[in-house]
Scaffold this active site. Sequence first.
Site, short mmCIF file in Angstrom:
data_model
loop_
_atom_site.label_atom_id
_atom_site.label_comp_id
_atom_site.label_asym_id
_atom_site.label_seq_id
_atom_site.Cartn_x
_atom_site.Cartn_y
_atom_site.Cartn_z
CG ASP A 113 -31.04 -8.81 33.79
OD1 ASP A 113 -31.80 -8.13 34.49
OD2 ASP A 113 -30.94 -10.04 33.89
CG ASP A 175 -35.81 -7.90 39.76
OD1 ASP A 175 -36.96 -8.09 40.16
OD2 ASP A 175 -34.85 -8.60 40.13
N1 GLY Z 1 -32.35 -8.78 39.35
C1 GLY Z 1 -32.11 -9.96 40.09
C2 GLY Z 1 -31.97 -9.77 41.54
O1 GLY Z 1 -32.28 -8.73 42.09
O2 GLY Z 1 -31.53 -10.69 42.20
#
Ligand code: GLY
Length: 394
Positions: A113, A175
Site C-alpha cells: 500500500d 488493488d
Molecule cells: N485496497 C483495499 C480496498 O479497496 O478496500
Amino acid sequence: MRVFLSFILGLLGTLSLAAKPARESMEDITARVFRLARVQYIAMDAMIPEGKYPTSIKKGALATASATTWVSGFYPGSLWYIYLYDNDARIRALAEKYTRAMEPALRSHISHDLGFQFNCSCGNALRITGDEQWRPMLLEAASLLAGRFSPVTGVTRSWNFSPKGKEWKYPVIIDNMMNLELLTEAARLTGADSLRTMAVTHARTTIRNHFRPDATCYHVVDYDPGTGEVRWRGTHQGYADESAWARGQGWAVYGFTMMYEKTGEEDFLRQAEAVARMLLRRLPADGIPFWDFDAPEIPDEHKDASAAAIMASAFVRLASLTADKKLSKQCRAMAETQLRTLASPLYLSVPGENCGFLLKHSVGNLPKKSQVDVPLTYADYYFLEALLRWNKIL
Ligand code: GLY
C-alpha cells in the site's frame, strides 16, 4: 389570431422555463463541492488526534488510524487537491502537516500500500508545489515497494498475511495496480528504468492472470513464489470467489488507464477499454454500483460510493486517452452521471455533518461486516480528483 396564438405559446414557454430550474453546470457543481470540502476538511483536522489519519466513521464518531494504515495518504492527498483548486494557504499548511507526518509509515510498512500512502500524499505534494522536500520520502517509498517485486512471479506481493484456512503464499490483489503509479513516478524522477520495468511487468502479469473472459477481475490471485504458477484465484472482500467486487473493478479500470498514460503501452489501453465497456454495460442508471455486481439481493444491497468515485476519475481520464470516439463519449457521460449523483443530497454531506467527510454510503469490507454504509476517506479523494480531471485542472 396568429399573433394571439404565438403570444400564448410564448407565454407557455416562459412559464415552463420558470417551472424547470436550469440544470447546475459541472463547473458550478465543482465549485460547490470544493467550497464544502474546504469547510469540512478544516473541521475534520480539529477532530483528528495527533499522529492519526481519518479513515471513516465508527459508532457515530470519527475513526482514525496511524500513518501505517493503507488509507493514511488520502486525507493529505485530498487537502492537496483542495489546495490545487483554491490556492488557500491554510489548506496548504494542513496538507504539509499531514504529509510530513507520513514518515513513520516508511519504517514499518507491511504491504504494497506504499503507493496509496505516498503517491497520494508526497506525490501530490511534489507535483502540485514542485517543492523538492517531498522527493526523498517518495523515492524511499518506491524503493520499499520495489523490494516486494519478484522476477519469478512477475508481480509485487500485496499482503504478508494469509487468512485462516487459505494458506496464501504470495497474494496479489487487483488493488495493487494502483500502487504501480508510485514506481512509474519514481522512474520518471530518477530515470531508473528498473522501476518502470517492474511496473510494466506487474501490469502484464495481471492482464494474464487476474481477468475472466468477460473482462471482470478476481480480487486475489495467489502465486507460487518458487515457480510463478497461479495457485488460487478468488476474493477477500467481494461476495464470492467468482463475483465482480465493485471496488476491484474500479481499481482495474483506473489502474490500466493510469498505466497506459504513464507508459504508452497499447496493451494497457486495450485492457482499460475492455473493463470500461463491461462497466458501462453493468452500472445502474445512477452510476453508483452496488458493493458487488453479483451481490445476491440487488437492488436491496448497499451501494458503494467509493467504487463510483474511483470509476468516475478513471472514466474521465480514459475518455481523453482512447481513440474509440463512441467509448470516449460513453465514459464521459457515465462519469458525469456518477459525479452528479455523488454531488446530490443523497450522497453529499452538508457542512458540519458526517464528521467532516464529503461523501456518505461507501462499503469497506462487507463480508467482514466492517465499514458498511459509511464514509471512507478514499471515496472523498477520488471524488475530488474526478472533478479536477473533469475540469482539466488535473
Ligand atoms: N485496497 C483495499 C480496498 O479497496 O478496500
